[in-house]
Design a protein around this motif. Structure first.
Motif, PDB file in Angstrom:
ATOM      1  N   SER A  54       0.832  -1.207   0.000  1.00  0.00           N
ATOM      2  CA  SER A  54       0.000   0.000   0.000  1.00  0.00           C
ATOM      3  C   SER A  54       0.866   1.255   0.000  1.00  0.00           C
ATOM      4  N   ALA A  55       1.946   1.246   0.791  1.00  0.00           N
ATOM      5  CA  ALA A  55       2.823   2.411   0.867  1.00  0.00           C
ATOM      6  C   ALA A  55       3.475   2.710  -0.477  1.00  0.00           C
ATOM      7  N   VAL A  56       3.905   1.665  -1.194  1.00  0.00           N
ATOM      8  CA  VAL A  56       4.540   1.853  -2.501  1.00  0.00           C
ATOM      9  C   VAL A  56       3.544   2.428  -3.505  1.00  0.00           C
ATOM     10  N   LEU A 362      -7.869  11.079  -4.462  1.00  0.00           N
ATOM     11  CA  LEU A 362      -8.137  10.353  -3.223  1.00  0.00           C
ATOM     12  C   LEU A 362      -7.731   8.885  -3.313  1.00  0.00           C
ATOM     13  N   MET A 363      -7.229   8.466  -4.479  1.00  0.00           N
ATOM     14  CA  MET A 363      -6.824   7.068  -4.634  1.00  0.00           C
ATOM     15  C   MET A 363      -5.723   6.668  -3.659  1.00  0.00           C
ATOM     16  N   PRO A 364      -4.727   7.544  -3.388  1.00  0.00           N
ATOM     17  CA  PRO A 364      -3.738   7.170  -2.368  1.00  0.00           C
ATOM     18  C   PRO A 364      -4.378   6.846  -1.022  1.00  0.00           C
ATOM     19  N   MET A 365      -5.444   7.578  -0.673  1.00  0.00           N
ATOM     20  CA  MET A 365      -6.139   7.270   0.572  1.00  0.00           C
ATOM     21  C   MET A 365      -6.746   5.882   0.514  1.00  0.00           C
ATOM     22  N   GLY A 366      -7.221   5.490  -0.679  1.00  0.00           N
ATOM     23  CA  GLY A 366      -7.758   4.141  -0.831  1.00  0.00           C
ATOM     24  C   GLY A 366      -6.701   3.086  -0.615  1.00  0.00           C
ATOM     25  N   TYR A 367      -5.475   3.335  -1.120  1.00  0.00           N
ATOM     26  CA  TYR A 367      -4.377   2.398  -0.885  1.00  0.00           C
ATOM     27  C   TYR A 367      -4.035   2.322   0.604  1.00  0.00           C
ATOM     28  N   VAL A 368      -3.998   3.494   1.239  1.00  0.00           N
ATOM     29  CA  VAL A 368      -3.637   3.530   2.662  1.00  0.00           C
ATOM     30  C   VAL A 368      -4.693   2.836   3.514  1.00  0.00           C
ATOM     31  N   LEU A 369      -5.971   3.041   3.170  1.00  0.00           N
ATOM     32  CA  LEU A 369      -7.059   2.503   3.979  1.00  0.00           C
ATOM     33  C   LEU A 369      -7.340   1.028   3.715  1.00  0.00           C
TER      34      LEU A 369
END
Length: 412
Positions: A54-56, A362-369
């Motif tokens: 997710s971080a990558v 907001l896609m990065p938030m989706g990866y993080v969540l």
């Protein structure tokens, strides 16, 4: 109607500039399609876990989202081809270094994050100018057919790339998949340099208003069109709450299974196959009310996360991903054609940048969540939640929004 569509398709393929652009698009997307399967499974195999992957992915998405508006201004002010070539060279160097790291016996996911940031920056420079460059090499009446052909190239790349990436992971290792991606960016840059866009279609070197004024003009053009920001909000919900978690959790599910990498690659290839079929269908499907068409096609999307959440038989999952590919092709083609025909050319790159930013910011938030949501709701629960959110987001504008406000005249 069939005769006209056939003539338009032949006309597009008779344009040497467009053929070069089409080949470049295929090669670039073919290389990019190798990486998600290869990199995800390589990181999982080296103990990164869901949080590490997710971080990558989050680092790449954030780095792409933040400078997108700058890329839009640059592509409206300077020849977009020049910006795109620079982006390809940056991405080729980044992926070449990543390939060397993957060939090493040990690798921490932390070392991949800076390279993901550079890759995202390259994507941010590349994306906004593509619509504008296409309008510079293809006449307006041939744009729907051109978009269909471009979608076919992207879809065929999406068909082959994941399958090849999965096979490379299982046989020679992820490093070779990333190395091929680097070579594809170099090939793309060379082909773009061979293009000869129409003279006079660029705004000119250094012309136009200041950066802040240009951004404000782009925002005004974007915000003044209700249909535009309404649809972008829907895309944001879909990418953030559904596709981003599904991308990570789907790879996680199959990483715990025997022969999981090839099987996950088959599913992504099935989506590419469906998208290829959908692009062929779209050559004869040019709706006069594009927003309603996009919303109706999006109703098919929830099948993709649902089949993973329900642990459906593999053949059923392949079918759902295939249908999802058909849906994706129609949505992308109709949407891009609508932007190209409804937005003034001098504003197209900036509006496209706001479109991409709103759809993916907001896609990065989706990866993080994805990881925390999977711990809270379970993997299946998170996927079901995303499918339900997309369905509700589709129904609101479909039932209550003025989706017929944009009507495209038939091409002559």
């Amino acid at each position: 109607m069939p005769l006209r569509n056939h003539r338009e398709k032949i006309g597009v393929l008779g344009n040497s500039n467009f053929v070069i652009f089409l080949i470049a698009t295929f090669l670039s997307n073919m290389g990019s399609a190798l990486v998600p399967v290869a990199l995800s499974f390589a990181l999982f195999a080296r103990g990164a876990g869901t949080a590490g992957v997710s971080a990558v992915l989050c680092a790449e998405a954030l780095a792409m989202a933040l400078p997108l508006l700058l890329g839009g201004v640059l592509a409206d002010r300077h020849p977009p081809r020049r910006i795109m070539v620079a982006a390809d060279l940056m991405r080729a160097l980044t992926q070449g270094v990543l390939a060397l790291l993957l060939f090493a016996p040990s690798l921490s996911y932390v070392a991949v994050i800076p390279l993901s940031v550079l890759l995202g920056l390259g994507n941010a420079l590349d994306v906004p100018g593509r619509n504008r460059l296409l309008t510079q090499i293809v006449p307006p009446t041939l744009l729907p057919g051109a978009n269909s052909m471009v979608m076919m190239a992207i879809s065929f790349a999406g068909l082959l790339g994941p399958a090849i990436g999965g096979l490379l992971v299982a046989s020679t290792g992820a490093g070779w998949a990333v190395a091929l991606d680097a070579l594809s960016y170099l090939a793309n840059a060379g082909l773009l340099l061979a293009l000869a866009p129409k003279e006079g279609c660029s705004t000119g070197e250094g012309s136009g208003p200041g950066m802040l004024t240009a951004l404000c003009e782009g925002w005004t053009a974007f915000a003044s069109r209700r249909w535009l920001w309404m649809m972008v909000c829907l895309f944001a919900v879909m990418q953030t709450l559904s596709w981003a978690p599904a991308e990570i959790l789907g790879a996680s599910i199959f990483s715990r299974r025997a022969h999981g990498a090839p099987h996950w690659g088959v599913l992504l290839s099935a989506m590419g196959t469906g998208a290829t079929a959908g692009a062929l269908m779209a050559l004869r499907f040019q709706p006069r009310r594009p927003l309603r068409a996009v919303l109706l096609w999006l109703l098919v999307y929830p099948l993709t996360p649902a089949c993973l959440a329900g642990s459906w038989p593999f053949w059923a999952q392949v079918l759902c991903f295939f249908l999802g590919g058909i849906e994706m092709a129609h949505v992308n083609i109709v949407w891009e054609s609508t932007l190209q025909r409804a937005i003034p050319p001098e504003m197209l790159s900036r509006v496209s940048a706001y479109d991409a930013l709103g759809s993916f910011c907001l896609m990065p938030m989706g990866y993080v969540l994805a990881g925390p949501m999977a711990l809270t709701f379970g993997t299946a629960g998170t996927l079901w939640l995303g499918a339900a959110a997309v369905m509700m987001s589709i129904m609101v504008p479909l039932l209550f929004g003025k989706v017929d406000s944009v009507v495209l005249a038939d091409s002559p």
